[in-house]
Design an enzyme around this catalytic site. Structure first.
Site, PDB file in Angstrom:
ATOM      1  N   ARG A  58      -1.116  -4.082  -3.863  1.00 56.77           N
ATOM      2  CA  ARG A  58      -0.290  -3.173  -4.672  1.00 56.77           C
ATOM      3  C   ARG A  58      -0.628  -3.268  -6.150  1.00 56.77           C
ATOM      4  O   ARG A  58      -0.498  -2.294  -6.885  1.00 56.77           O
ATOM      5  CB  ARG A  58       1.201  -3.443  -4.423  1.00 56.77           C
ATOM      6  CG  ARG A  58       1.648  -3.039  -3.027  1.00 56.77           C
ATOM      7  CD  ARG A  58       3.120  -3.300  -2.809  1.00 56.77           C
ATOM      8  NE  ARG A  58       3.449  -4.702  -2.776  1.00 56.77           N
ATOM      9  CZ  ARG A  58       3.323  -5.500  -1.695  1.00 56.77           C
ATOM     10  NH1 ARG A  58       2.887  -4.994  -0.555  1.00 56.77           N
ATOM     11  NH2 ARG A  58       3.643  -6.775  -1.755  1.00 56.77           N
ATOM     12  N   GLU A  95       6.032 -16.623  -1.699  1.00 54.71           N
ATOM     13  CA  GLU A  95       7.433 -16.659  -1.257  1.00 54.71           C
ATOM     14  C   GLU A  95       7.517 -16.770   0.258  1.00 54.71           C
ATOM     15  O   GLU A  95       8.382 -17.445   0.788  1.00 54.71           O
ATOM     16  CB  GLU A  95       8.152 -15.391  -1.758  1.00 54.71           C
ATOM     17  CG  GLU A  95       9.654 -15.418  -1.534  1.00 54.71           C
ATOM     18  CD  GLU A  95      10.321 -14.091  -1.862  1.00 54.71           C
ATOM     19  OE1 GLU A  95       9.647 -13.151  -2.306  1.00 54.71           O
ATOM     20  OE2 GLU A  95      11.538 -14.015  -1.631  1.00 54.71           O
TER      21      GLU A  95
HETATM   22  P1  AMP Z   1       4.962 -14.843  -5.737  1.00 53.13           P
HETATM   23  O1  AMP Z   1       3.614 -15.427  -5.613  1.00 53.13           O
HETATM   24  O2  AMP Z   1       6.024 -15.634  -5.038  1.00 53.13           O
HETATM   25  O3  AMP Z   1       5.316 -14.554  -7.190  1.00 53.13           O
HETATM   26  O4  AMP Z   1       4.953 -13.450  -4.962  1.00 53.13           O
HETATM   27  C1  AMP Z   1       4.437 -12.316  -5.576  1.00 53.13           C
HETATM   28  C2  AMP Z   1       3.543 -11.552  -4.642  1.00 53.13           C
HETATM   29  O5  AMP Z   1       4.119 -11.393  -3.352  1.00 53.13           O
HETATM   30  C3  AMP Z   1       3.286 -10.161  -5.185  1.00 53.13           C
HETATM   31  O6  AMP Z   1       1.941  -9.825  -4.900  1.00 53.13           O
HETATM   32  C4  AMP Z   1       4.256  -9.293  -4.424  1.00 53.13           C
HETATM   33  O7  AMP Z   1       3.672  -8.064  -4.110  1.00 53.13           O
HETATM   34  C5  AMP Z   1       4.625 -10.088  -3.172  1.00 53.13           C
HETATM   35  N1  AMP Z   1       6.073 -10.235  -2.993  1.00 53.13           N
HETATM   36  C6  AMP Z   1       6.754 -11.421  -2.980  1.00 53.13           C
HETATM   37  N2  AMP Z   1       8.054 -11.242  -2.753  1.00 53.13           N
HETATM   38  C7  AMP Z   1       8.240  -9.910  -2.630  1.00 53.13           C
HETATM   39  C8  AMP Z   1       9.395  -9.092  -2.404  1.00 53.13           C
HETATM   40  N3  AMP Z   1      10.625  -9.619  -2.266  1.00 53.13           N
HETATM   41  N4  AMP Z   1       9.219  -7.749  -2.350  1.00 53.13           N
HETATM   42  C9  AMP Z   1       7.972  -7.225  -2.495  1.00 53.13           C
HETATM   43  N5  AMP Z   1       6.859  -7.939  -2.705  1.00 53.13           N
HETATM   44  C10 AMP Z   1       6.971  -9.269  -2.773  1.00 53.13           C
END
Ligand code: AMP
Length: 175
Positions: A58, A95
């Site tokens: 994305r 996450e």
């Molecule tokens: P993080 O590494 O935990 O900051 O997660 C960010 C990445 O995971 C990004 O590339 C987001 O597109 C995806 N992502 C994580 N959590 C979500 C969520 N609740 N909704 C949409 N995309 C998420």
């Protein structure tokens, strides 16, 4: 127009307990997409940026538009095995799981100013991995820009604690 109203929330995707913030509904709205890209570009319009590095998948849609509007180069940061030439990679936690990101070794020159772009920051693990790759090639990360921040997961704080400038357009409580 409120960008937040254009982002769809999908409970229990891709796993139970995750509230997925779906930016495709923002992108499919012409005014919403333009406004989001304009707001990501605005803080950097007067600064020297050499490249936008954006994260699969994305992040590519936003990062490509931001790079075009800033008239700078675009660098894809991709999942393993997707880039055709020589790469460096880094493993990281996210996450909902564990993953790896890669970048072409010749994508960023020493001393280049790089803006990191993704759709959303949650724990910050993905963005920190991308920052690591940019810095491993001698690039300087001048900012990290996201449409959505999930503050409760602490990613923004982690990036700021590491000395990075973070821009986000919309906050959602919880995750
Ligand atoms: P993080 O590494 O935990 O900051 O997660 C960010 C990445 O995971 C990004 O590339 C987001 O597109 C995806 N992502 C994580 N959590 C979500 C969520 N609740 N909704 C949409 N995309 C998420």
């Amino acid at each position: 127009m409120d960008l937040k109203d254009k982002i769809r929330s999908i409970p229990d995707y891709p796993k139970p307990g995750i509230m997925f913030r779906d930016v495709t509904t923002l992108w499919q709205d012409a005014r919403g997409f333009r406004k989001a890209v304009d707001e990501l570009v605005q803080p950097y319009a007067g600064q020297r940026i050499d490249k936008v590095a954006a994260i699969e998948a994305r992040g590519f849609i936003l990062g490509g538009a931001v790079a075009h509007q800033l008239s700078v180069g675009f660098v894809p940061v991709r999942k393993p095995g997707k880039l055709p030439a020589a790469t460096i990679g880094v493993d990281y936690d996210l996450e909902y799981g564990r993953d790896r990101l890669e970048i072409h070794v010749d994508a960023i020159g020493r001393g280049e100013n790089v803006l990191v772009v993704d759709d959303l920051i949650a724990t910050g693990g993905t963005a920190l991995a991308a920052i690591h790759l940019v810095e491993a090639m001698g690039g300087k990360v001048v900012g990290c820009s996201f449409v959505v921040d999930l503050p409760v997961l602490g990613g923004r704080g982690r990036l700021e604690a590491a000395g990075h400038t973070v821009t986000s357009l919309v906050d959602f409580p919880g995750h």
